[in-house]
Design a protein around this motif. Sequence first.
Motif, PDB file in Angstrom:
ATOM      1  N   VAL A 160      33.804  34.270  33.858  1.00 29.87           N
ATOM      2  CA  VAL A 160      33.413  33.332  32.827  1.00 29.87           C
ATOM      3  C   VAL A 160      32.440  33.689  31.727  1.00 29.87           C
ATOM      4  CG1 VAL A 160      33.274  31.034  32.308  1.00 29.87           C
ATOM      5  CG2 VAL A 160      34.589  31.705  34.378  1.00 29.87           C
ATOM      6  N   SER A 161      32.737  33.850  30.463  1.00 31.05           N
ATOM      7  CA  SER A 161      31.551  34.266  29.549  1.00 31.05           C
ATOM      8  C   SER A 161      31.574  33.288  28.472  1.00 31.05           C
ATOM      9  CB  SER A 161      31.880  35.641  28.948  1.00 31.05           C
ATOM     10  OG  SER A 161      31.889  36.275  30.151  1.00 31.05           O
ATOM     11  N   GLN A 162      30.605  33.162  27.707  1.00 35.55           N
ATOM     12  CA  GLN A 162      30.487  32.380  26.582  1.00 35.55           C
ATOM     13  C   GLN A 162      29.694  33.283  25.510  1.00 35.55           C
ATOM     14  OE1 GLN A 162      27.314  29.367  26.724  1.00 35.55           O
ATOM     15  NE2 GLN A 162      28.169  28.236  25.118  1.00 35.55           N
ATOM     16  N   PHE A 163      30.617  32.982  24.317  1.00 35.67           N
ATOM     17  CA  PHE A 163      30.213  33.820  22.967  1.00 35.67           C
ATOM     18  C   PHE A 163      29.145  33.256  22.357  1.00 35.67           C
ATOM     19  CE2 PHE A 163      30.975  35.728  18.795  1.00 35.67           C
ATOM     20  CZ  PHE A 163      31.225  36.981  19.036  1.00 35.67           C
ATOM     21  N   ASN A 164      28.064  33.960  22.331  1.00 32.43           N
ATOM     22  CA  ASN A 164      26.966  33.465  21.685  1.00 32.43           C
ATOM     23  C   ASN A 164      25.895  34.520  20.924  1.00 32.43           C
ATOM     24  OD1 ASN A 164      24.482  31.755  21.321  1.00 32.43           O
ATOM     25  ND2 ASN A 164      23.723  31.865  23.431  1.00 32.43           N
ATOM     26  N   GLY A 165      25.793  34.062  19.744  1.00 32.79           N
ATOM     27  CA  GLY A 165      24.948  35.013  19.037  1.00 32.79           C
ATOM     28  C   GLY A 165      25.402  36.470  18.721  1.00 32.79           C
ATOM     29  N   GLY A 166      26.782  36.596  18.820  1.00 34.49           N
ATOM     30  CA  GLY A 166      27.629  37.744  18.544  1.00 34.49           C
ATOM     31  C   GLY A 166      27.993  38.851  19.727  1.00 34.49           C
ATOM     32  N   ARG A 167      27.473  38.023  20.948  1.00 36.19           N
ATOM     33  CA  ARG A 167      27.845  38.885  21.891  1.00 36.19           C
ATOM     34  C   ARG A 167      28.453  37.719  23.292  1.00 36.19           C
ATOM     35  NH1 ARG A 167      21.945  40.115  24.879  1.00 36.19           N
ATOM     36  NH2 ARG A 167      23.063  39.477  26.642  1.00 36.19           N
ATOM     37  N   TRP A 168      28.860  38.535  24.340  1.00 35.43           N
ATOM     38  CA  TRP A 168      29.366  37.637  25.090  1.00 35.43           C
ATOM     39  C   TRP A 168      28.352  37.676  26.334  1.00 35.43           C
ATOM     40  CZ3 TRP A 168      33.474  34.630  25.299  1.00 35.43           C
ATOM     41  CH2 TRP A 168      34.526  34.928  24.175  1.00 35.43           C
ATOM     42  N   GLU A 169      27.947  36.571  26.762  1.00 31.14           N
ATOM     43  CA  GLU A 169      27.159  36.373  27.846  1.00 31.14           C
ATOM     44  C   GLU A 169      27.755  35.837  29.231  1.00 31.14           C
ATOM     45  OE1 GLU A 169      23.946  33.929  26.592  1.00 31.14           O
ATOM     46  OE2 GLU A 169      23.540  35.261  24.953  1.00 31.14           O
ATOM     47  N   PRO A 170      27.846  36.384  30.300  1.00 33.20           N
ATOM     48  CA  PRO A 170      28.577  35.981  31.517  1.00 33.20           C
ATOM     49  C   PRO A 170      27.972  34.707  32.077  1.00 33.20           C
ATOM     50  CG  PRO A 170      27.650  38.240  31.862  1.00 33.20           C
ATOM     51  CD  PRO A 170      27.025  37.560  30.574  1.00 33.20           C
ATOM     52  N   LEU A 171      28.570  33.820  32.334  1.00 34.71           N
ATOM     53  CA  LEU A 171      28.151  32.260  32.860  1.00 34.71           C
ATOM     54  C   LEU A 171      28.339  32.226  34.412  1.00 34.71           C
ATOM     55  CD1 LEU A 171      29.701  29.972  30.171  1.00 34.71           C
ATOM     56  CD2 LEU A 171      27.349  30.898  30.379  1.00 34.71           C
ATOM     57  N   LEU A 172      29.600  33.008  34.637  1.00 28.25           N
ATOM     58  CA  LEU A 172      29.859  32.948  36.307  1.00 28.25           C
ATOM     59  C   LEU A 172      30.730  34.135  36.456  1.00 28.25           C
ATOM     60  CD1 LEU A 172      30.320  30.997  38.686  1.00 28.25           C
ATOM     61  CD2 LEU A 172      32.561  30.131  37.890  1.00 28.25           C
ATOM     62  N   GLU A 173      30.332  34.852  37.578  1.00 28.70           N
ATOM     63  CA  GLU A 173      31.307  35.859  38.136  1.00 28.70           C
ATOM     64  C   GLU A 173      31.399  35.806  39.861  1.00 28.70           C
ATOM     65  OE1 GLU A 173      30.089  39.951  36.909  1.00 28.70           O
ATOM     66  OE2 GLU A 173      28.330  38.776  36.078  1.00 28.70           O
ATOM     67  N   ARG A 174      32.860  36.048  40.021  1.00 30.22           N
ATOM     68  CA  ARG A 174      33.069  35.685  41.590  1.00 30.22           C
ATOM     69  C   ARG A 174      33.953  36.741  42.105  1.00 30.22           C
ATOM     70  NH1 ARG A 174      30.021  32.306  41.320  1.00 30.22           N
ATOM     71  NH2 ARG A 174      29.888  30.140  42.124  1.00 30.22           N
ATOM     72  N   SER A 175      34.003  37.482  43.299  1.00 33.98           N
ATOM     73  CA  SER A 175      34.844  38.312  43.920  1.00 33.98           C
ATOM     74  C   SER A 175      35.208  37.858  45.235  1.00 33.98           C
ATOM     75  CB  SER A 175      34.171  39.392  43.880  1.00 33.98           C
ATOM     76  OG  SER A 175      35.063  40.376  44.614  1.00 33.98           O
ATOM     77  N   THR A 176      36.534  37.838  45.326  1.00 31.37           N
ATOM     78  CA  THR A 176      37.152  37.194  46.886  1.00 31.37           C
ATOM     79  C   THR A 176      38.272  38.325  47.223  1.00 31.37           C
ATOM     80  OG1 THR A 176      37.066  34.847  45.966  1.00 31.37           O
ATOM     81  CG2 THR A 176      38.428  35.393  47.829  1.00 31.37           C
ATOM     82  N   VAL A 177      38.091  38.608  48.379  1.00 27.46           N
ATOM     83  CA  VAL A 177      38.963  39.581  48.932  1.00 27.46           C
ATOM     84  C   VAL A 177      40.190  38.794  49.585  1.00 27.46           C
ATOM     85  CG1 VAL A 177      39.317  41.325  50.983  1.00 27.46           C
ATOM     86  CG2 VAL A 177      37.341  41.102  49.617  1.00 27.46           C
ATOM     87  N   THR A 178      41.230  38.921  49.243  1.00 25.74           N
ATOM     88  CA  THR A 178      42.684  38.370  49.466  1.00 25.74           C
ATOM     89  C   THR A 178      43.610  39.316  50.263  1.00 25.74           C
ATOM     90  OG1 THR A 178      43.683  38.501  47.330  1.00 25.74           O
ATOM     91  CG2 THR A 178      42.303  36.570  47.410  1.00 25.74           C
ATOM     92  N   GLY A 179      43.518  40.451  50.034  1.00 29.44           N
ATOM     93  CA  GLY A 179      44.348  41.473  50.885  1.00 29.44           C
ATOM     94  C   GLY A 179      45.784  41.153  50.423  1.00 29.44           C
ATOM     95  N   LEU A 180      45.956  40.984  49.180  1.00 30.91           N
ATOM     96  CA  LEU A 180      47.398  41.029  48.601  1.00 30.91           C
ATOM     97  C   LEU A 180      48.178  42.079  49.019  1.00 30.91           C
ATOM     98  CD1 LEU A 180      49.473  39.493  46.706  1.00 30.91           C
ATOM     99  CD2 LEU A 180      48.475  40.624  45.013  1.00 30.91           C
ATOM    100  N   GLY A 181      47.699  43.420  48.894  1.00 29.39           N
ATOM    101  CA  GLY A 181      48.511  44.702  49.130  1.00 29.39           C
ATOM    102  C   GLY A 181      48.438  45.109  50.595  1.00 29.39           C
ATOM    103  N   VAL A 182      48.005  44.281  51.518  1.00 30.30           N
ATOM    104  CA  VAL A 182      47.992  44.827  52.910  1.00 30.30           C
ATOM    105  C   VAL A 182      49.548  44.988  53.230  1.00 30.30           C
ATOM    106  CG1 VAL A 182      47.537  44.026  55.316  1.00 30.30           C
ATOM    107  CG2 VAL A 182      45.818  43.690  53.528  1.00 30.30           C
ATOM    108  N   GLY A 183      49.758  45.975  53.947  1.00 25.92           N
ATOM    109  CA  GLY A 183      51.149  46.321  54.394  1.00 25.92           C
ATOM    110  C   GLY A 183      51.960  46.713  53.295  1.00 25.92           C
ATOM    111  N   THR A 184      51.826  46.973  52.243  1.00 25.52           N
ATOM    112  CA  THR A 184      52.925  47.349  51.318  1.00 25.52           C
ATOM    113  C   THR A 184      53.160  48.703  51.495  1.00 25.52           C
ATOM    114  OG1 THR A 184      51.143  47.683  49.581  1.00 25.52           O
ATOM    115  CG2 THR A 184      52.069  45.518  49.450  1.00 25.52           C
TER     116      THR A 184
END
Length: 79
Positions: A17-41
């Motif tokens: 999640v980023s906010q455009f401020n002063g001509g540039r994008w500034e990150p507000l929130l970052e997350r990473s979650t392991v879900t294993g979508l491709g396990v067994g494919t």
Amino acid sequence: MVRAVADVGSNSVLLLVSQFNGGRWEPLLERSTVTGLGVGTKSSGLLGAVGMDATLQTLATYRELALKAGAKTLRSGAT
């Protein structure tokens, strides 16, 4: 202007999640979650129910986080 994007991969789902401020994008929130979508494919050629459920639950959580951070929508894509 606040924007949110989710990246759905074979093993994890990322959120930025980023906010455009002063001509540039500034990150507000970052997350990473392991879900294993491709396990067994490799052996079955199909996505498994556990990985699909975990990925959908994560996307729902990310949507709520994005809205709380000020984004109006959450865009997502698969990589």
